[in-house]
Scaffold this motif. Structure first.
Motif, PDB file in Angstrom:
ATOM      1  N   ALA A  13       9.101   1.224   0.711  1.00 39.61           N
ATOM      2  CA  ALA A  13       7.955   0.381   0.354  1.00 39.61           C
ATOM      3  C   ALA A  13       6.679   0.895   1.029  1.00 39.61           C
ATOM      4  O   ALA A  13       5.618   0.950   0.406  1.00 39.61           O
ATOM      5  CB  ALA A  13       8.225  -1.060   0.761  1.00 39.61           C
ATOM      6  N   VAL A  14       6.783   1.303   2.288  1.00 34.88           N
ATOM      7  CA  VAL A  14       5.613   1.825   2.995  1.00 34.88           C
ATOM      8  C   VAL A  14       5.155   3.133   2.362  1.00 34.88           C
ATOM      9  O   VAL A  14       3.954   3.352   2.150  1.00 34.88           O
ATOM     10  CB  VAL A  14       5.933   2.019   4.494  1.00 34.88           C
ATOM     11  N   LEU A  15       6.099   4.009   2.016  1.00 37.57           N
ATOM     12  CA  LEU A  15       5.742   5.295   1.417  1.00 37.57           C
ATOM     13  C   LEU A  15       5.127   5.112   0.030  1.00 37.57           C
ATOM     14  O   LEU A  15       4.184   5.817  -0.330  1.00 37.57           O
ATOM     15  CB  LEU A  15       6.959   6.215   1.353  1.00 37.57           C
ATOM     16  N   GLU A  16       5.668   4.205  -0.754  1.00 38.01           N
ATOM     17  CA  GLU A  16       5.118   3.974  -2.089  1.00 38.01           C
ATOM     18  C   GLU A  16       3.729   3.339  -2.013  1.00 38.01           C
ATOM     19  O   GLU A  16       2.859   3.635  -2.834  1.00 38.01           O
ATOM     20  CB  GLU A  16       6.063   3.095  -2.898  1.00 38.01           C
ATOM     21  N   ALA A  17       3.493   2.506  -1.020  1.00 35.47           N
ATOM     22  CA  ALA A  17       2.189   1.868  -0.868  1.00 35.47           C
ATOM     23  C   ALA A  17       1.153   2.857  -0.367  1.00 35.47           C
ATOM     24  O   ALA A  17      -0.046   2.680  -0.581  1.00 35.47           O
ATOM     25  CB  ALA A  17       2.293   0.685   0.090  1.00 35.47           C
ATOM     26  N   ALA A  18       1.579   3.918   0.288  1.00 32.07           N
ATOM     27  CA  ALA A  18       0.650   4.874   0.889  1.00 32.07           C
ATOM     28  C   ALA A  18       0.248   5.988  -0.077  1.00 32.07           C
ATOM     29  O   ALA A  18      -0.423   6.927   0.330  1.00 32.07           O
ATOM     30  CB  ALA A  18       1.287   5.480   2.131  1.00 32.07           C
ATOM     31  N   GLN A  19       0.619   5.901  -1.347  1.00 33.72           N
ATOM     32  CA  GLN A  19       0.259   6.945  -2.305  1.00 33.72           C
ATOM     33  C   GLN A  19      -1.252   7.044  -2.416  1.00 33.72           C
ATOM     34  O   GLN A  19      -1.937   6.054  -2.659  1.00 33.72           O
ATOM     35  CB  GLN A  19       0.851   6.652  -3.682  1.00 33.72           C
ATOM     36  N   GLY A  20      -1.781   8.246  -2.201  1.00 30.30           N
ATOM     37  CA  GLY A  20      -3.210   8.461  -2.319  1.00 30.30           C
ATOM     38  C   GLY A  20      -3.979   8.089  -1.060  1.00 30.30           C
ATOM     39  O   GLY A  20      -5.188   8.231  -1.024  1.00 30.30           O
ATOM     40  N   ALA A  21      -3.299   7.621  -0.020  1.00 34.42           N
ATOM     41  CA  ALA A  21      -3.988   7.210   1.195  1.00 34.42           C
ATOM     42  C   ALA A  21      -4.256   8.393   2.124  1.00 34.42           C
ATOM     43  O   ALA A  21      -5.022   8.268   3.063  1.00 34.42           O
ATOM     44  CB  ALA A  21      -3.169   6.158   1.935  1.00 34.42           C
ATOM     45  N   LEU A  22      -3.622   9.513   1.866  1.00 30.85           N
ATOM     46  CA  LEU A  22      -3.810  10.684   2.723  1.00 30.85           C
ATOM     47  C   LEU A  22      -5.050  11.459   2.310  1.00 30.85           C
ATOM     48  O   LEU A  22      -5.374  11.559   1.131  1.00 30.85           O
ATOM     49  CB  LEU A  22      -2.589  11.607   2.635  1.00 30.85           C
ATOM     50  N   PRO A  24      -7.443  14.569   1.319  1.00 29.08           N
ATOM     51  CA  PRO A  24      -7.114  15.782   0.564  1.00 29.08           C
ATOM     52  C   PRO A  24      -7.038  16.993   1.500  1.00 29.08           C
ATOM     53  O   PRO A  24      -7.765  17.093   2.476  1.00 29.08           O
ATOM     54  CB  PRO A  24      -8.285  15.919  -0.412  1.00 29.08           C
ATOM     55  N   GLY A  25      -6.126  17.887   1.202  1.00 28.12           N
ATOM     56  CA  GLY A  25      -5.994  19.108   1.986  1.00 28.12           C
ATOM     57  C   GLY A  25      -5.107  18.972   3.206  1.00 28.12           C
ATOM     58  O   GLY A  25      -4.911  19.935   3.938  1.00 28.12           O
ATOM     59  N   ILE A  26      -4.555  17.793   3.442  1.00 25.25           N
ATOM     60  CA  ILE A  26      -3.735  17.620   4.632  1.00 25.25           C
ATOM     61  C   ILE A  26      -2.408  18.366   4.485  1.00 25.25           C
ATOM     62  O   ILE A  26      -1.852  18.850   5.467  1.00 25.25           O
ATOM     63  CB  ILE A  26      -3.519  16.132   4.963  1.00 25.25           C
ATOM     64  N   HIS A  27      -1.916  18.470   3.261  1.00 25.62           N
ATOM     65  CA  HIS A  27      -0.669  19.201   3.043  1.00 25.62           C
ATOM     66  C   HIS A  27      -0.846  20.672   3.385  1.00 25.62           C
ATOM     67  O   HIS A  27      -0.011  21.262   4.075  1.00 25.62           O
ATOM     68  CB  HIS A  27      -0.207  19.034   1.589  1.00 25.62           C
ATOM     69  N   ALA A  28      -1.934  21.270   2.926  1.00 22.26           N
ATOM     70  CA  ALA A  28      -2.179  22.692   3.217  1.00 22.26           C
ATOM     71  C   ALA A  28      -2.349  22.917   4.717  1.00 22.26           C
ATOM     72  O   ALA A  28      -1.850  23.907   5.270  1.00 22.26           O
ATOM     73  CB  ALA A  28      -3.427  23.164   2.478  1.00 22.26           C
ATOM     74  N   GLU A  29      -3.009  22.003   5.381  1.00 21.57           N
ATOM     75  CA  GLU A  29      -3.199  22.120   6.837  1.00 21.57           C
ATOM     76  C   GLU A  29      -1.861  22.011   7.567  1.00 21.57           C
ATOM     77  O   GLU A  29      -1.587  22.755   8.509  1.00 21.57           O
ATOM     78  CB  GLU A  29      -4.154  21.023   7.326  1.00 21.57           C
TER      79      GLU A  29
END
Length: 83
Positions: A13-22, A24-29
């Motif tokens: 539930a926490v992961l599904e609610a956090a969609q789009g909350a990160l 941009p570019g944090i994955h590449a970093e």
């Protein structure tokens, strides 16, 4: 429902609610930092193995030259009597 299933449901539930909350570019970093950490660990591990092999080689060379298992020669000679 057991505790593990309840915890799993809460995490989902926490992961599904956090969609789009990160941001941009944090994955590449994160991938860049993770790669750097892995390279650093690999270099340190290789240096440790190299140091271990070098220390082992130095020990064996010293043991072959010094022969610590052989009794050292006597410092004095026995007196010559009976001639």
């Amino acid at each position: 429902m057991n505790a593990q299933a309840r915890r799993d449901r809460e995490v989902r539930a926490v992961l599904e609610a956090a969609q789009g909350a990160l941001p941009p570019g944090i994955h590449a970093e994160a991938v860049r930092r993770g790669g750097r950490i892995l390279r650093r660990r690999r270099v340190v591990r290789r240096l440790m193995w190299l140091t271990l092999c070098l220390a082992t080689t130095v020990f064996f060379v010293w043991a072959l030259l010094a022969r610590p298992w052989v009794e050292p020669p006597s410092g004095t000679t026995p007196p010559l009597t009976g001639w």
